[in-house]
Design a protein around this motif. Structure first.
Motif, PDB file in Angstrom:
ATOM      1  N   ASN A  84     -29.247   8.907   5.220  1.00 15.12           N
ATOM      2  CA  ASN A  84     -29.561   7.863   5.457  1.00 15.12           C
ATOM      3  C   ASN A  84     -29.503   6.801   5.592  1.00 15.12           C
ATOM      4  OD1 ASN A  84     -30.116   8.983   2.711  1.00 15.12           O
ATOM      5  ND2 ASN A  84     -28.621   8.518   1.469  1.00 15.12           N
ATOM      6  N   GLN A 143     -31.566  -2.708   4.101  1.00 13.73           N
ATOM      7  CA  GLN A 143     -30.528  -2.221   3.630  1.00 13.73           C
ATOM      8  C   GLN A 143     -30.752  -1.970   1.872  1.00 13.73           C
ATOM      9  OE1 GLN A 143     -27.430  -1.056   5.501  1.00 13.73           O
ATOM     10  NE2 GLN A 143     -27.667   0.347   3.328  1.00 13.73           N
ATOM     11  N   SER A 146     -32.530   1.060   1.503  1.00 12.20           N
ATOM     12  CA  SER A 146     -32.259   2.060   0.844  1.00 12.20           C
ATOM     13  C   SER A 146     -30.893   2.802   0.118  1.00 12.20           C
ATOM     14  CB  SER A 146     -31.213   2.086   2.772  1.00 12.20           C
ATOM     15  OG  SER A 146     -30.180   3.288   2.645  1.00 12.20           O
ATOM     16  N   ASN A 147     -30.261   1.028  -0.772  1.00 16.22           N
ATOM     17  CA  ASN A 147     -29.454   1.608  -1.864  1.00 16.22           C
ATOM     18  C   ASN A 147     -30.460   2.032  -2.845  1.00 16.22           C
ATOM     19  OD1 ASN A 147     -27.669   0.584  -0.428  1.00 16.22           O
ATOM     20  ND2 ASN A 147     -27.817  -1.973  -1.037  1.00 16.22           N
ATOM     21  N   ALA A 150     -30.695   5.816  -2.717  1.00 12.63           N
ATOM     22  CA  ALA A 150     -29.783   6.393  -2.780  1.00 12.63           C
ATOM     23  C   ALA A 150     -29.565   6.029  -4.481  1.00 12.63           C
ATOM     24  CB  ALA A 150     -28.670   5.640  -2.858  1.00 12.63           C
ATOM     25  N   ARG A 151     -30.362   5.536  -5.466  1.00 12.61           N
ATOM     26  CA  ARG A 151     -29.661   5.352  -7.075  1.00 12.61           C
ATOM     27  C   ARG A 151     -31.085   6.517  -7.487  1.00 12.61           C
ATOM     28  NH1 ARG A 151     -29.029   0.043  -5.233  1.00 12.61           N
ATOM     29  NH2 ARG A 151     -30.419  -0.406  -6.046  1.00 12.61           N
ATOM     30  N   GLU A 347     -23.025   8.217  -3.537  1.00 16.80           N
ATOM     31  CA  GLU A 347     -24.482   7.709  -2.817  1.00 16.80           C
ATOM     32  C   GLU A 347     -24.348   6.703  -3.370  1.00 16.80           C
ATOM     33  OE1 GLU A 347     -28.143   8.730  -0.542  1.00 16.80           O
ATOM     34  OE2 GLU A 347     -27.226  10.020  -1.631  1.00 16.80           O
ATOM     35  N   SER A 351     -23.641   2.091  -3.361  1.00 20.83           N
ATOM     36  CA  SER A 351     -25.426   1.467  -3.308  1.00 20.83           C
ATOM     37  C   SER A 351     -24.893   0.419  -4.137  1.00 20.83           C
ATOM     38  CB  SER A 351     -26.813   2.587  -3.374  1.00 20.83           C
ATOM     39  OG  SER A 351     -26.365   2.818  -4.702  1.00 20.83           O
TER      40      SER A 351
END
Length: 393
Positions: A84, A143, A146-147, A150-151, A347, A351
């Motif tokens: 990631n 960022q 990216s979060n 992840a979810r 992860e 996030s």
């Protein structure tokens, strides 16, 4: 006395071709701790520490700050964190390349104008300054993207409803030919990327987000050549379109971050008569087991600064929407998660928008062991999400 298989700070630094001062700095910053500290305070390192140091040096070369590196879990069991992070860095590099190309063109245009007119166009110079400053906001924007990824990753892997959230949400949109559609807060564009082949050819879809970084990422994924899509960055509290412009407006998990009356007024304004507003929300039980999990590990952890469903959720959404729309109906997406491995849960937790990193990063191995025990026999997670289907009178 030197232990077998251990290196002194000096030997360790020499092996890596760095200074002892750098080794001590990484220790002080909790980025790379020694494997053993003698009673006299001497520090010793192992080959495993050396492998970690090589990863740290590589990440520094790739452009990550020491704060970034400290927040990244670097070991073979958690490869997805590295993946990631590298994906995030790749997006930043692509943006950096595009930015430098724009700067090069701006310099060429300015130089040519000076040669031709023997004068400086100060508006071009200001544009050049803007371009060179643009990079500062890229990292935080990506960022966030990216979060979100992840979810979504957790839900995609472990949802018991095999249809998936985004295919189900797409069905609720009921897209038809010649519709004019707006999504506010499109995030990483997953709603459209997962359903691209099902979208009518003769349709106009505008994807918007306040984050230019997310919008650039989405635009790359969908492609600039797909004439059905346009992209525009703006704050949904002030939608920059005339009245009665759209047949459908979509807000997927967005309203609880907003001034709801203001956004609803704007959405109603830009909708055509009989137009529809589709907005998703959570219920009070959504992902409640995740919150309990971290609270049991450390009661100080709060995964969100505020309970989003209290601001806009299944329980109060109809009341908040009804002043602005003639028809408001709730439709539940029936689903739950069953997770049998710790990494996607961790992860997801890292996030979130809360204070979890403050308490988890320095105790990561302990936390991972704790989550691993919880998921050994499978870990059930309640999902309570759905959409409000609204119509303008």
């Amino acid at each position: 006395m030197k232990l077998p298989g251990y290196y002194t700070s000096g030997e360790f630094a020499k092996m890596a071709n760095i200074s002892v001062r750098t080794v001590r700095f990484y220790d002080k910053q909790n980025i790379l701790k020694p494997s053993y500290v003698s009673p006299s305070g001497s520090r010793f390192y192992t080959d495993r520490d050396f492998a970690r140091l090589q990863q740290i040096l590589l990440l520094k070369y790739l452009g990550f700050s020491l704060d970034d590196i400290k927040e990244m879990t670097i070991n073979d069991a958690d490869y997805h964190f590295m993946l990631n992070s590298l994906n995030l860095q790749q997006k930043l590099i692509k943006d950096r390349i595009e930015q430098l190309q724009m700067v090069e063109k701006a310099i060429q245009d300015t130089t040519e104008e000076i040669r031709t007119n023997h004068a400086v166009n100060w508006s071009h110079m200001l544009n050049l300054i803007h371009l060179t400053n643009m990079e500062k906001s890229m990292k935080s924007q990506y960022q966030n993207s990216s979060n979100i990824s992840a979810r979504i990753h957790l839900h995609n892997l472990y949802s018991e409803n095999k249809q998936g959230w985004f295919p189900w949400l797409f069905e609720q949109c009921q897209l038809q030919k010649n519709m004019n559609v707006l999504e506010i807060g499109c995030g990483n564009g997953a709603l459209w990327k997962e359903n691209l082949s099902l979208i009518p050819e003769e349709i106009s879809i505008t994807l918007s987000d306040i984050s230019r970084g997310m919008l650039r990422d989405t635009q790359r994924e969908i492609g600039t050549k797909d004439s059905r899509f346009s992209f525009r960055a703006f704050d949904c509290h002030k939608i920059p379109y005339p009245d009665q412009q759209f047949d459908l407006v979509i807000a997927n998990h967005v309203l609880f971050y907003c001034d709801i009356p203001q956004v609803c007024r704007e959405v109603s304004r830009v909708l055509k008569p009989q137009g529809h507003f589709l907005c998703s929300a959570y219920g009070t039980q959504h992902m409640i087991e995740i919150s309990r999990l971290v609270q049991e590990f450390d009661s100080r952890i709060i995964l969100s600064a505020e309970k989003l469903y209290e601001k806009f959720g299944k329980e109060n959404g109809a009341e908040l929407l009804s002043p602005y729309f003639h028809i408001v109906q709730w439709k539940l997406y029936e689903d739950s998660l069953f997770v049998d491995t710790p990494e996607p849960i961790i992860e997801y937790i890292l996030s979130c928008h809360g204070n979890q990193n403050q308490y988890l990063l320095d105790r990561y191995k302990e936390f991972r062991s704790y989550v691993a025990k919880k998921t050994t026999a499978g870990f059930h997670i309640t999902k309570e999400a759905g959409v409000f289907l609204c119509q303008k009178s």
